[in-house]
Enzyme design. Sequence first.
Site, PDB file in Angstrom:
ATOM      1  CG  HIS A 124       5.583  -0.985  11.157  1.00  0.00           C
ATOM      2  ND1 HIS A 124       4.461  -0.362  11.642  1.00  0.00           N
ATOM      3  CD2 HIS A 124       5.383  -1.121   9.823  1.00  0.00           C
ATOM      4  CE1 HIS A 124       3.616  -0.132  10.648  1.00  0.00           C
ATOM      5  NE2 HIS A 124       4.152  -0.584   9.528  1.00  0.00           N
ATOM      6  CG  HIS A 179       6.374   1.032   5.514  1.00  0.00           C
ATOM      7  ND1 HIS A 179       5.474   2.019   5.168  1.00  0.00           N
ATOM      8  CD2 HIS A 179       5.694   0.164   6.305  1.00  0.00           C
ATOM      9  CE1 HIS A 179       4.304   1.753   5.751  1.00  0.00           C
ATOM     10  NE2 HIS A 179       4.410   0.632   6.437  1.00  0.00           N
ATOM     11  CD  GLU A 180       6.531  -3.618   6.407  1.00  0.00           C
ATOM     12  OE1 GLU A 180       6.130  -3.698   7.585  1.00  0.00           O
ATOM     13  OE2 GLU A 180       5.784  -3.304   5.469  1.00  0.00           O
ATOM     14  CB  CYS A 228       0.698   1.505   6.726  1.00  0.00           C
ATOM     15  SG  CYS A 228       1.181   0.544   8.170  1.00  0.00           S
TER      16      CYS A 228
END
Length: 176
Positions: free
Chosen positions: A151, A147-148, A105
């Site tokens: 966030h 993953h994004e 990341c």
Amino acid sequence: MSIKPVVKMGNLQLATPSAPVTDEVIAALSKGSLDELIQDMLDTMQQENGVGIAAPQIGCNLRVIMFGFEKNERYADESAVPFTVLVNPTIKILSKDVDEAWEGCLSVPGLRGLVPRARLIEYSGVDLAGNLITRTVEGFHARVVQHEYDHLDGILYPQRIRDMRLFGFNDELPCT
Ligand code: NI
């Protein structure tokens, strides 16, 4: 249009859930438009050679993500993911199957970890042109989106690692 500093793990901004993008939010953006935010995300992602980025990583807690690459040296074995911008994305998990694979990341530089992710998902969101995109994807494409998306909920990948022995510095970990 500018490259922004990437907010790093430990900064509480990354642990803060992001707000949906609404007309009111767009009208209230203090510095320019949503297009400018997206351009800054793109410039920063390219500068850092990332495969994805989320708005909170450049200091803006709005629900905007982008991802995609043709070829990336950090993920040399993975096939291309189409470049995509998603405003207010949603994810539906379509299978109980979980894959474990290495992730890094831009907010956690120099490190990576083995992270479980749903293998098959459907994601939706509004693209730059205002069109609703819906795709069913699997494998690395599904991983990058998850993953994004994390966030936007204030979650970084280390929080998902099952075995913390498999979290460490790129040049120390045994596997690639
Ligand atoms: Ni990230």
